[in-house]
Write a protein that holds these residues in place. Structure first.
Motif, PDB file in Angstrom:
ATOM      1  N   VAL A  67       7.267  28.777 -41.049  1.00 46.46           N
ATOM      2  CA  VAL A  67       8.845  28.650 -40.956  1.00 46.46           C
ATOM      3  C   VAL A  67       8.822  26.954 -40.433  1.00 46.46           C
ATOM      4  O   VAL A  67       9.677  26.198 -40.681  1.00 46.46           O
ATOM      5  N   ARG A  68       8.104  26.740 -39.149  1.00 50.66           N
ATOM      6  CA  ARG A  68       8.102  25.660 -38.430  1.00 50.66           C
ATOM      7  C   ARG A  68       7.684  24.431 -39.477  1.00 50.66           C
ATOM      8  O   ARG A  68       8.376  23.361 -39.376  1.00 50.66           O
ATOM      9  N   VAL A  69       6.443  24.646 -39.946  1.00 49.64           N
ATOM     10  CA  VAL A  69       5.981  23.820 -40.682  1.00 49.64           C
ATOM     11  C   VAL A  69       6.722  23.226 -42.154  1.00 49.64           C
ATOM     12  O   VAL A  69       7.122  22.270 -42.504  1.00 49.64           O
ATOM     13  N   VAL A  70       7.327  24.407 -42.548  1.00 52.46           N
ATOM     14  CA  VAL A  70       8.178  24.184 -43.822  1.00 52.46           C
ATOM     15  C   VAL A  70       9.339  23.545 -43.710  1.00 52.46           C
ATOM     16  O   VAL A  70       9.814  22.707 -44.157  1.00 52.46           O
ATOM     17  N   GLY A  71       9.846  23.496 -42.224  1.00 53.25           N
ATOM     18  CA  GLY A  71      11.227  22.749 -41.706  1.00 53.25           C
ATOM     19  C   GLY A  71      10.642  21.247 -41.741  1.00 53.25           C
ATOM     20  O   GLY A  71      11.359  20.354 -42.060  1.00 53.25           O
ATOM     21  N   ARG A  72       9.508  21.100 -40.988  1.00 55.42           N
ATOM     22  CA  ARG A  72       8.944  19.763 -40.736  1.00 55.42           C
ATOM     23  C   ARG A  72       8.688  19.131 -42.270  1.00 55.42           C
ATOM     24  O   ARG A  72       9.178  17.854 -42.191  1.00 55.42           O
ATOM     25  N   VAL A  73       8.074  19.694 -43.083  1.00 53.64           N
ATOM     26  CA  VAL A  73       7.813  19.108 -44.719  1.00 53.64           C
ATOM     27  C   VAL A  73       9.135  18.827 -45.239  1.00 53.64           C
ATOM     28  O   VAL A  73       9.200  17.754 -45.723  1.00 53.64           O
ATOM     29  N   CYS A  74      10.096  19.670 -45.112  1.00 55.76           N
ATOM     30  CA  CYS A  74      11.535  19.536 -45.828  1.00 55.76           C
ATOM     31  C   CYS A  74      11.962  18.303 -45.214  1.00 55.76           C
ATOM     32  O   CYS A  74      12.728  17.407 -45.756  1.00 55.76           O
ATOM     33  N   LEU A  75      11.938  17.900 -43.767  1.00 53.79           N
ATOM     34  CA  LEU A  75      12.438  16.876 -43.292  1.00 53.79           C
ATOM     35  C   LEU A  75      12.049  15.687 -43.686  1.00 53.79           C
ATOM     36  O   LEU A  75      12.633  14.719 -44.077  1.00 53.79           O
ATOM     37  N   PRO A 136      19.306  14.273 -42.790  1.00 53.34           N
ATOM     38  CA  PRO A 136      18.049  15.170 -42.971  1.00 53.34           C
ATOM     39  C   PRO A 136      17.990  16.064 -41.591  1.00 53.34           C
ATOM     40  O   PRO A 136      17.874  17.417 -41.696  1.00 53.34           O
ATOM     41  N   ALA A 137      18.110  15.644 -40.381  1.00 45.80           N
ATOM     42  CA  ALA A 137      17.977  16.297 -39.210  1.00 45.80           C
ATOM     43  C   ALA A 137      19.187  17.319 -39.184  1.00 45.80           C
ATOM     44  O   ALA A 137      18.803  18.483 -38.735  1.00 45.80           O
ATOM     45  N   GLN A 138      20.236  16.975 -39.351  1.00 45.24           N
ATOM     46  CA  GLN A 138      21.502  17.877 -39.450  1.00 45.24           C
ATOM     47  C   GLN A 138      21.340  19.074 -40.409  1.00 45.24           C
ATOM     48  O   GLN A 138      21.495  20.116 -39.935  1.00 45.24           O
ATOM     49  N   ARG A 139      20.796  18.896 -41.574  1.00 48.94           N
ATOM     50  CA  ARG A 139      20.469  19.749 -42.512  1.00 48.94           C
ATOM     51  C   ARG A 139      19.339  20.673 -42.134  1.00 48.94           C
ATOM     52  O   ARG A 139      19.650  22.124 -42.227  1.00 48.94           O
ATOM     53  N   VAL A 143      20.378  24.502 -41.153  1.00 53.06           N
ATOM     54  CA  VAL A 143      19.793  25.626 -42.084  1.00 53.06           C
ATOM     55  C   VAL A 143      19.085  26.553 -41.466  1.00 53.06           C
ATOM     56  O   VAL A 143      18.996  28.032 -41.479  1.00 53.06           O
ATOM     57  N   LEU A 144      18.034  26.100 -40.534  1.00 55.55           N
ATOM     58  CA  LEU A 144      17.286  26.854 -39.503  1.00 55.55           C
ATOM     59  C   LEU A 144      17.996  27.968 -38.973  1.00 55.55           C
ATOM     60  O   LEU A 144      17.574  28.947 -38.556  1.00 55.55           O
ATOM     61  N   HIS A 145      18.953  27.073 -37.896  1.00 54.16           N
ATOM     62  CA  HIS A 145      19.728  28.016 -36.950  1.00 54.16           C
ATOM     63  C   HIS A 145      20.678  29.041 -37.499  1.00 54.16           C
ATOM     64  O   HIS A 145      20.712  30.114 -37.410  1.00 54.16           O
ATOM     65  N   ASP A 146      21.778  28.379 -38.302  1.00 52.90           N
ATOM     66  CA  ASP A 146      22.784  29.025 -38.745  1.00 52.90           C
ATOM     67  C   ASP A 146      22.609  29.820 -39.895  1.00 52.90           C
ATOM     68  O   ASP A 146      23.237  30.906 -39.779  1.00 52.90           O
ATOM     69  N   VAL A 147      21.702  29.798 -40.598  1.00 57.11           N
ATOM     70  CA  VAL A 147      21.343  30.404 -41.878  1.00 57.11           C
ATOM     71  C   VAL A 147      20.112  31.589 -41.376  1.00 57.11           C
ATOM     72  O   VAL A 147      20.187  32.705 -41.794  1.00 57.11           O
ATOM     73  N   PHE A 148      19.132  31.157 -40.875  1.00 61.22           N
ATOM     74  CA  PHE A 148      17.932  31.753 -40.628  1.00 61.22           C
ATOM     75  C   PHE A 148      17.684  32.214 -39.066  1.00 61.22           C
ATOM     76  O   PHE A 148      16.765  32.693 -38.917  1.00 61.22           O
ATOM     77  N   LYS A 149      18.657  32.059 -38.396  1.00 58.20           N
ATOM     78  CA  LYS A 149      18.500  32.365 -37.062  1.00 58.20           C
ATOM     79  C   LYS A 149      17.451  31.954 -36.121  1.00 58.20           C
ATOM     80  O   LYS A 149      16.828  32.516 -35.254  1.00 58.20           O
ATOM     81  N   VAL A 150      16.681  30.805 -36.600  1.00 65.23           N
ATOM     82  CA  VAL A 150      15.663  30.387 -35.656  1.00 65.23           C
ATOM     83  C   VAL A 150      16.176  29.624 -34.360  1.00 65.23           C
ATOM     84  O   VAL A 150      17.036  28.772 -34.424  1.00 65.23           O
ATOM     85  N   PRO A 151      15.664  30.126 -33.266  1.00 67.81           N
ATOM     86  CA  PRO A 151      16.177  29.150 -31.936  1.00 67.81           C
ATOM     87  C   PRO A 151      15.972  27.940 -31.887  1.00 67.81           C
ATOM     88  O   PRO A 151      15.108  27.411 -32.650  1.00 67.81           O
ATOM     89  N   PHE A 152      16.755  27.269 -31.229  1.00 66.93           N
ATOM     90  CA  PHE A 152      16.844  25.815 -31.107  1.00 66.93           C
ATOM     91  C   PHE A 152      15.654  25.224 -30.362  1.00 66.93           C
ATOM     92  O   PHE A 152      15.041  24.109 -30.698  1.00 66.93           O
ATOM     93  N   SER A 157      10.539  21.595 -31.875  1.00 68.20           N
ATOM     94  CA  SER A 157       9.368  21.195 -32.397  1.00 68.20           C
ATOM     95  C   SER A 157       9.289  20.662 -33.852  1.00 68.20           C
ATOM     96  O   SER A 157       8.288  20.134 -34.364  1.00 68.20           O
ATOM     97  N   THR A 158      10.348  21.271 -34.615  1.00 68.76           N
ATOM     98  CA  THR A 158      10.085  20.853 -35.981  1.00 68.76           C
ATOM     99  C   THR A 158      10.869  19.567 -36.400  1.00 68.76           C
ATOM    100  O   THR A 158      10.130  18.508 -37.095  1.00 68.76           O
ATOM    101  N   VAL A 159      11.861  19.212 -35.581  1.00 70.92           N
ATOM    102  CA  VAL A 159      12.371  17.843 -35.946  1.00 70.92           C
ATOM    103  C   VAL A 159      11.945  16.914 -34.809  1.00 70.92           C
ATOM    104  O   VAL A 159      12.535  15.790 -34.948  1.00 70.92           O
ATOM    105  N   GLY A 160      11.209  17.132 -33.775  1.00 71.21           N
ATOM    106  CA  GLY A 160      11.033  16.306 -32.756  1.00 71.21           C
ATOM    107  C   GLY A 160      12.030  15.675 -31.941  1.00 71.21           C
ATOM    108  O   GLY A 160      11.923  14.570 -31.499  1.00 71.21           O
TER     109      GLY A 160
END
Length: 303
Positions: A67-75, A136-139, A143-152, A157-160
């Motif tokens: 999940v962390r990596v998919v977020g980074r690649v999406c960014l 991109p960083a806002q999106r 998505v990760l936090h509000d939709v999929f509940k990933v902790p900040f 580590s995903t968005v740097g």
């Protein structure tokens, strides 16, 4: 994060398909395109299998790592997507998904009903259009936090950025999305309006159609350069009504049916049994504020 079951077995075991569906669900909400989401998920797994076997064995929760990596690649992908959009023919719209897309309803376990509703809501055409207006960083943070509940702390580590910065990104995104969606109709309201909209378009009753449209309505059509479509947005109730009625008159062979696209009532247009357009609406206070017509055949493959 993502429920207690996530990440208890390595990709390649019987959880691999579930992980893939989850990653597709995340990537699509970030990118609005099945093709792009598939590319991102493929790249994510390529990075996993590029790790030495000993390094993979040390990762306690592989699903969380993915999940962390998919977020980074999406960014990264979102940054380049803006440049690609400048070369896109006409208006770019997100892909309207039929509700039977196998991965679109993948849910992290343990969600309460409100969280489940938010997950479904995040895939609607209206939400995807609004998400596309974020940085991109806002999106990614939203998505990760509000939709999929990933902790900040993990999003950081995903968005740097720091967790506090990621929280601020999500808050800014939430504020912008909330104000833009104020007073949006519920599903029942959508059904009532789209029924009247279909009738007015097909009968050519301009006054009835204009009465359904907000005075400042905007219509956008996405043909992607593959089919003929309006290259610029159409603004205003009368211009939009004439465009819609005129478009149907030119395609008398079309059949128009009610359906559901991206969790909202929509109209599906077929020619000789083939889906050639999906029409989605944004409805506020029983008035249509946006009309989105996706005709790009590459975005209708799932139909």
């Amino acid at each position: 994060m993502l429920g207690k079951e996530a990440g208890q077995e390595r990709p390649g075991t019987n959880t691999a398909l579930d992980d893939q569906h989850l990653l597709m669900s995340i990537a699509f909400r970030m990118l609005g395109s099945t093709h792009d989401a598939e590319d991102v998920v493929q790249e994510t797994y390529a990075r996993w299998y590029a790790l030495p076997e000993s390094a993979r064995a040390e990762i306690e929760k592989p699903a969380a790592w993915l999940v962390r990596v998919v977020g980074r690649v999406c960014l990264d992908h979102l940054g380049s997507a803006r440049m690609r959009r400048e070369r896109y023919t006409g208006q770019w719209l997100p892909e309207p998904l039929p509700d039977d897309a196998v991965w679109s309803s993948v849910r992290p376990s343990g969600l309460d009903p409100a969280e489940q509703a938010a997950l479904d809501d995040s895939i609607t055409m209206g939400m995807l259009v609004l998400l596309d207006s974020l940085t991109p960083a806002q999106r990614v943070a939203f998505v990760l936090h509000d939709v999929f509940k990933v902790p900040f702390a993990e999003i950081a580590s995903t968005v740097g950025r720091s967790p506090e910065s990621c929280r601020a990104l999500a808050v800014a995104a939430r504020r912008g999305l909330g104000s833009a969606r104020k007073n949006e109709a519920d599903v029942q309201g959508y059904r009532a309006v789209i029924k009247e909209f279909k009738k007015a378009c097909q009968t050519g009753e301009l006054n009835e159609l204009i009465g359904l449209l907000d005075p400042h309505v905007t219509a956008r059509a996405d043909g992607g350069g593959h089919v003929r479509a309006a290259l610029q947005p159409i603004h205003g109730a009368e211009k939009t009504a004439r465009y819609l009625v005129g478009s149907l008159k030119k395609r008398s062979e079309l059949s128009v049916e009610f359906s559901t696209a991206a969790r909202r009532p929509a109209l599906v247009c077929r020619a000789e049994g083939v889906v050639v357009a999906v029409v989605s609406l944004h409805v506020v206070d029983r008035r249509i504020t946006d009309v989105w017509v996706v005709m790009n055949p590459e975005k209708l493959a799932h139909w």
